[in-house]
Design an enzyme around this catalytic site. Sequence first.
Site: not given
Length: 326
Positions: A129, A131, A281, A298
């Site tokens: 995917h 983000d 990723h 994150r």
Amino acid sequence: MNVANLQPREAPVRTDSKLIVEPVTPIIGAELSGVDLREPLDAATAADIQAALHKWRVVFFRDQDITNDQLKAFGRAFGPLTPAHPISEGLEDHPEIWERAVDEYRVRRTENDNVKPGARKPRDYKGWHIDITFVANPNRYSILHGVQIPPYGGDTLFTNLIAAYEGLSPKIQRLIDELQAVHQTTSYDFGGDKARKPRRDGRGTGPFVSLHPLVRIHPETGEKLLFLNPGTTTHIVGLKERESQALLDLLYFEATRPEYQVRFRWAPKSLVVWDNQAVAHAGPIDYQHFDLPRVVRRITVAGELPTGADRFRSQALEGELFNVIG
């Protein structure tokens, strides 16, 4: 084996700011060293990190024992930060930070395995995917810090979407240059509708639906790249369903070819920065196979509305933009 034909490993690049850049593969990924992220970044170092990021798409730091405040200060060197996530809230004291534990992935895997046959299309792209593309302005960069890392397992894969586009035949490139696709959240995202309780910050929790170009122009480098997301792209506008699905399957296959990938093996205190405008990723890729704890945090740097090869700009069809922390 003809030893004379072997190419030497590219020597580390030492920049004026003392940043050391060591490529991991010829096409994506570089290890960065020579900088202590506990200290504020000067302008020259930040510029060198950004240049390495635009060249290698994803960069890796090791042994960065930083606090949450230092993590956020590092991210702000590259632009304003967003909230942790459009749907899920961040840490109470640090709303910019999204903490993920591997247990959450296992729960989602179990829920997916228990979906009744026919309730959802049997699409499985192994977690690849980009983000947050269900909003019209996905984040620019993603920064992930390893807080609790197992001694083995939990690796992350990254793939170069610019190389994937460039690897297509010119006729396919021309076909997709003027197409748009719908990206949206689903009832399975982040615990489903049950998780969409009111947020502390008052922001909406979706649903989110956006219309994006299938081919995006990178805003800093001007390169063309495939801009599609197995997790949220539902269909290509203007095509019949079978045509849309066949073309998406083709492009997903091209985007995740092994020759465009790099695999990162985590260690405690590692930090990864990827250009979310040019990289997809997948990770942790093996979470269903081990029971060891794994926790990462994150932050995301705010992005802009993507622009397509035909100058089409992304549009929000439902839900608000991914605005920055005020």
